[in-house]
Design a protein around this motif. Structure first.
Motif, mmCIF file in Angstrom:
data_model
loop_
_atom_site.group_PDB
_atom_site.id
_atom_site.type_symbol
_atom_site.label_atom_id
_atom_site.label_comp_id
_atom_site.label_asym_id
_atom_site.label_seq_id
_atom_site.Cartn_x
_atom_site.Cartn_y
_atom_site.Cartn_z
ATOM 1 N N CYS A 475 -1.077 7.636 -17.165
ATOM 2 C CA CYS A 475 -1.051 6.117 -17.613
ATOM 3 C C CYS A 475 -2.517 5.616 -17.833
ATOM 4 C CB CYS A 475 -0.459 5.594 -16.160
ATOM 5 S SG CYS A 475 1.176 5.943 -15.727
ATOM 6 N N ASP A 476 -2.547 4.497 -18.615
ATOM 7 C CA ASP A 476 -3.726 4.011 -18.826
ATOM 8 C C ASP A 476 -4.268 2.837 -17.698
ATOM 9 O OD1 ASP A 476 -3.770 4.955 -21.683
ATOM 10 O OD2 ASP A 476 -2.093 3.614 -21.938
ATOM 11 N N ARG A 477 -3.163 2.463 -16.963
ATOM 12 C CA ARG A 477 -3.462 1.420 -15.875
ATOM 13 C C ARG A 477 -2.365 1.501 -14.821
ATOM 14 N NH1 ARG A 477 -2.575 -4.118 -16.066
ATOM 15 N NH2 ARG A 477 -1.653 -3.863 -18.239
ATOM 16 N N ILE A 478 -2.701 1.522 -13.628
ATOM 17 C CA ILE A 478 -1.556 1.583 -12.465
ATOM 18 C C ILE A 478 -1.517 0.568 -11.737
ATOM 19 C CG2 ILE A 478 -0.631 3.248 -10.570
ATOM 20 C CD1 ILE A 478 -2.455 5.479 -12.164
ATOM 21 N N TYR A 479 -0.275 0.112 -11.474
ATOM 22 C CA TYR A 479 -0.120 -1.061 -10.416
ATOM 23 C C TYR A 479 0.368 -0.368 -9.101
ATOM 24 C CZ TYR A 479 -0.401 -5.065 -13.746
ATOM 25 O OH TYR A 479 -0.951 -5.779 -14.606
ATOM 26 N N THR A 480 0.225 -0.836 -7.822
ATOM 27 C CA THR A 480 0.637 -0.350 -6.731
ATOM 28 C C THR A 480 1.428 -1.406 -6.098
ATOM 29 O OG1 THR A 480 -1.224 -0.912 -5.482
ATOM 30 C CG2 THR A 480 -1.251 1.357 -6.152
ATOM 31 N N LEU A 481 2.473 -0.943 -5.313
ATOM 32 C CA LEU A 481 3.687 -1.876 -4.797
ATOM 33 C C LEU A 481 3.722 -1.458 -3.334
ATOM 34 C CD1 LEU A 481 5.585 -4.166 -5.968
ATOM 35 C CD2 LEU A 481 7.184 -2.342 -6.123
ATOM 36 N N SER A 482 3.717 -2.429 -2.565
ATOM 37 C CA SER A 482 3.836 -2.164 -0.989
ATOM 38 C C SER A 482 4.832 -3.244 -0.568
ATOM 39 C CB SER A 482 2.565 -2.033 -0.239
ATOM 40 O OG SER A 482 2.959 -1.864 1.172
ATOM 41 N N THR A 487 -0.133 -4.853 -4.646
ATOM 42 C CA THR A 487 -1.337 -4.728 -3.872
ATOM 43 C C THR A 487 -2.429 -4.206 -4.752
ATOM 44 O OG1 THR A 487 -0.553 -2.641 -2.963
ATOM 45 C CG2 THR A 487 -0.010 -4.305 -1.740
ATOM 46 N N GLY A 488 -2.459 -3.646 -5.836
ATOM 47 C CA GLY A 488 -3.558 -3.324 -6.518
ATOM 48 C C GLY A 488 -3.191 -3.113 -8.012
ATOM 49 N N GLU A 489 -4.268 -3.303 -8.869
ATOM 50 C CA GLU A 489 -4.195 -3.045 -10.250
ATOM 51 C C GLU A 489 -5.292 -2.194 -10.592
ATOM 52 O OE1 GLU A 489 -4.504 -5.191 -14.524
ATOM 53 O OE2 GLU A 489 -4.200 -6.461 -12.885
ATOM 54 N N ILE A 490 -5.200 -0.985 -10.851
ATOM 55 C CA ILE A 490 -6.474 0.176 -11.020
ATOM 56 C C ILE A 490 -6.461 0.778 -12.579
ATOM 57 C CG2 ILE A 490 -7.419 2.163 -9.826
ATOM 58 C CD1 ILE A 490 -5.347 1.591 -7.379
ATOM 59 N N PRO A 491 -7.509 0.648 -13.103
ATOM 60 C CA PRO A 491 -7.707 1.119 -14.283
ATOM 61 C C PRO A 491 -7.775 2.661 -14.101
ATOM 62 C CG PRO A 491 -9.695 0.081 -13.872
ATOM 63 C CD PRO A 491 -8.785 -0.212 -12.873
ATOM 64 N N ARG A 492 -7.378 3.447 -15.315
ATOM 65 C CA ARG A 492 -7.262 5.003 -15.321
ATOM 66 C C ARG A 492 -8.587 5.526 -14.806
ATOM 67 N NH1 ARG A 492 -4.480 8.273 -20.021
ATOM 68 N NH2 ARG A 492 -4.705 10.470 -18.966
ATOM 69 N N GLU A 493 -9.776 5.125 -15.247
ATOM 70 C CA GLU A 493 -10.974 5.651 -14.873
ATOM 71 C C GLU A 493 -11.384 5.654 -13.272
ATOM 72 O OE1 GLU A 493 -11.576 1.842 -17.276
ATOM 73 O OE2 GLU A 493 -10.465 3.653 -17.201
ATOM 74 N N GLU A 494 -10.743 4.719 -12.615
ATOM 75 C CA GLU A 494 -10.986 4.290 -11.384
ATOM 76 C C GLU A 494 -10.123 4.880 -10.386
ATOM 77 O OE1 GLU A 494 -12.017 0.339 -10.958
ATOM 78 O OE2 GLU A 494 -13.104 0.125 -12.647
ATOM 79 N N ALA A 495 -9.034 5.475 -10.925
ATOM 80 C CA ALA A 495 -7.619 5.866 -10.011
ATOM 81 C C ALA A 495 -7.817 7.171 -9.570
ATOM 82 C CB ALA A 495 -6.542 5.870 -10.768
ATOM 83 N N SER A 496 -7.485 7.215 -8.188
ATOM 84 C CA SER A 496 -7.359 8.535 -7.638
ATOM 85 C C SER A 496 -6.138 8.489 -6.633
ATOM 86 C CB SER A 496 -8.431 8.813 -6.859
ATOM 87 O OG SER A 496 -8.749 7.931 -5.652
ATOM 88 N N GLN A 497 -5.729 9.929 -6.278
ATOM 89 C CA GLN A 497 -4.660 9.751 -5.386
ATOM 90 C C GLN A 497 -4.920 9.149 -4.099
ATOM 91 O OE1 GLN A 497 -1.762 13.263 -4.973
ATOM 92 N NE2 GLN A 497 -3.092 14.345 -6.437
ATOM 93 N N GLU A 498 -6.008 9.260 -3.630
ATOM 94 C CA GLU A 498 -6.390 8.390 -2.249
ATOM 95 C C GLU A 498 -6.264 7.058 -2.465
ATOM 96 O OE1 GLU A 498 -7.585 12.751 -2.341
ATOM 97 O OE2 GLU A 498 -8.363 11.075 -3.903
ATOM 98 N N ARG A 499 -6.989 6.629 -3.496
ATOM 99 C CA ARG A 499 -6.955 5.130 -3.919
ATOM 100 C C ARG A 499 -5.763 4.557 -4.146
ATOM 101 N NH1 ARG A 499 -10.923 1.869 -7.912
ATOM 102 N NH2 ARG A 499 -10.566 -0.631 -6.768
ATOM 103 N N LEU A 500 -4.800 5.395 -4.578
ATOM 104 C CA LEU A 500 -3.353 4.827 -4.867
ATOM 105 C C LEU A 500 -2.709 4.644 -3.514
ATOM 106 C CD1 LEU A 500 -2.222 6.598 -8.082
ATOM 107 C CD2 LEU A 500 -2.886 4.178 -7.728
ATOM 108 N N MET A 501 -2.749 5.770 -2.817
ATOM 109 C CA MET A 501 -2.244 5.855 -1.332
ATOM 110 C C MET A 501 -2.871 4.753 -0.528
ATOM 111 S SD MET A 501 0.273 7.229 0.119
ATOM 112 C CE MET A 501 0.556 8.600 -0.660
#
Length: 509
Positions: A475-482, A487-501
């Motif tokens: 993905c180029d961009r990832i939204y998180t849902l809780s 709860t978040g909108e993270i660009p690819r270059e800033e994303a990590s499993q820890e941040r997504l979780m």
């Protein structure tokens, strides 16, 4: 000499026009967890169906030696009497019956031709305690989640005094918590002396739990690895499965992102079964042309509910919010409206909602786009065939021709047919819900290539996935849902499993 509970030698099996197994050998040591890995269509399930008597003796070549004795099973009952029990990926439970009734179905606790319900429920409760189920034995199976239904299947196997337990993709439909519980249960069964054979595409789980791994490719045994001796990595297993190294799990891509195509604002969806509960609460997100956007969330966060409600209100009640397509507000009151506005949704459950398994490839691909093939109310079958053949070639669907029944294809090829069906509608927005669930790493790579190709064509794509590495790699961009909220909108270059979780668990207790 190592004590083997099972030896399968020179196993061969043919279907009309297909050689499924050729000279396969399998050795399983007593009291171990033995994993079988391979791409879809490699012959894993066929081999286990031979072992469990689904394909009886005489339908295959080779020999089976179980506990030192040659076996010629004429059916499942024969293998179960020997102590071999198989749990298929599609659970064989009766939803309307209780847990206890399911555990002893076909193996009833009877006295004088009548079911002894006190004994049935008492013995069921003891088996349920062994597998970690705390429900009342009279609870209907329909009230249980998929993870607990798996435990009912294992309790059912234990009631038959199982010595060799076969599990086909046991964690494919489970969340991380249920998967971890199931793996712990298998370790406990191993400690009790029960041998387990597990088929799985989740290589991280295989490496975590297995004592030995046998790899199949194109119906042949490639190698058997001993986890205590061999240097076993995911890359080594993948190389054996696909016959080549997949140094890059995701195909390369240079994004060409354009203008906003779809915007969802303040989207709220009520639960159809729990009045007053919001499954999606004020969600806002956007998709742009040529962009692959991910949607991450724990099980129950509302990912599928959000996607289905946007797709013509296919789910939910009291839906509110605004949808904008190319800057103009639109109203989608039905699935037909969504399709007409260039929005497509490929369901996470392709067998229930995505495909007609008893129909052929041709009819499945044309199902949604029949209006493009019809003249004066009649479908042009020659054109339908031509279109389907085009997709079979471009999507690399492995089948003799487009008249092949979809239910007989591997999971990866079924997924390609499901994607073809929606691509044929020529959508501007494509929502893919768990697009690689239950398929192997080689087929995943092909699906990723198809997704990239669609993005390069200018499609706006939303990918919902439970696998965080998949979202990070695709993905180029990832939204998180809780709990139904973005709860978040993270660009690819800033994303990590820890941040997504972190963002996926905001608000979780």
């Amino acid at each position: 000499m190592t004590d083997h509970i099972l030896l399968m030698r020179g196993i061969g099996k043919s279907f009309p026009g297909v050689r499924a197994l050729q000279d396969v050998n399998l050795s399983v040591r007593r009291g171990e967890i033995h994993a079988i890995c391979g791409e879809n269509g490699a012959g894993k399930s066929t081999l286990m169906k031979i072992l469990s008597g689904v394909y009886p003796h005489g339908d295959y070549e080779g020999e089976i030696i179980f506990d030192g004795r040659p076996c010629r099973f004429g059916g499942i009952r024969d293998s179960e009497r020997a102590g071999i029990v198989i749990i298929h990926q599609e659970l064989a439970l009766c939803p309307q019956l209780s847990i206890a009734e399911n555990i002893f179905l076909g193996n009833e606790r009877a006295r004088r031709w009548l079911v002894d319900w006190n004994r049935t429920n008492h013995e069921a409760a003891m088996l349920m305690e062994r597998v970690g189920l705390r429900e009342n034995p009279v609870t209907p199976v329909s009230d249980l989640g998929v993870g607990k239904q798996q435990l009912v299947e294992i309790a059912k196997a234990l009631s038959k005094e199982v010595r060799l337990l076969i599990l086909d993709e046991p964690t494919a439909a489970l969340n991380d918590e249920d998967s971890a519980h199931l793996l712990d249960l298998l370790r406990g069964l191993r400690d009790e002396g029960i041998t387990c054979v597990i088929i799985s595409h989740k290589l991280n789980e295989i490496i975590e739990i297995a004592d030995s791994i046998t790899i199949l490719r194109d119906g042949r045994t490639i190698e058997t690895l001993d986890m205590a001796v061999d240097d076993v990595t995911e890359d080594r297993i993948i190389s054996g499965m696909v016959g080549r190294d997949l140094k890059h799990r995701f195909p390369p891509r240079e994004p060409k992102i354009g203008d906003e195509v779809l915007r969802i604002e303040d989207w709220t969806v009520g639960s159809p079964t729990q009045p007053g509960r919001k499954v999606v609460d004020g969600a806002t997100l956007s998709l742009r042309a040529g962009e692959i956007v991910g949607l991450a969330g724990l099980m129950g966060a509302g990912r599928t509910e959000l996607a289905m409600s946007v797709f013509g209100r296919a789910y939910g009640v009291n839906i509110s919010g605004r949808l904008y397509k190319n800057g103009k507000q639109i109203e989608l009151r039905s699935v037909r409206d969504a399709i007409r506005h260039g929005i497509a949704y490929a369901s996470e459950d392709r067998k229930r909602y995505g495909l007609n398994l008893i129909e052929d490839i041709k009819r499945n691909i044309s199902a949604v786009g029949l209006n493009k093939l019809a003249r004066y109310g009649w479908v042009n079958e020659n054109e339908e065939y031509r279109v389907a053949e085009g997709f079979r070639a471009s999507m690399n669907i492995k089948a003799p021709d487009v008249s092949s029944v979809v239910g007989k294809l591997s999971g990866g090829n079924q997924q390609k047919v499901a994607l073809s069906k929606w691509i044929y509608t020529d959508p501007d927005v494509l929502i893919l819900d768990e697009p690689t669930r239950g398929i192997d790493v080689g087929a995943k790579y092909e699906i990723y290539t198809i997704i990239n190709r669609l993005a390069d064509q200018g499609k706006a794509i939303l990918v919902i996935s439970s696998e965080l590495p998949e979202l990070l790699g695709l993905c180029d961009r990832i939204y998180t849902l809780s709990e139904g909220r973005i709860t978040g909108e993270i660009p690819r270059e800033e994303a990590s499993q820890e941040r997504l979780m972190y963002y996926m668990t905001i608000g979780q207790e």
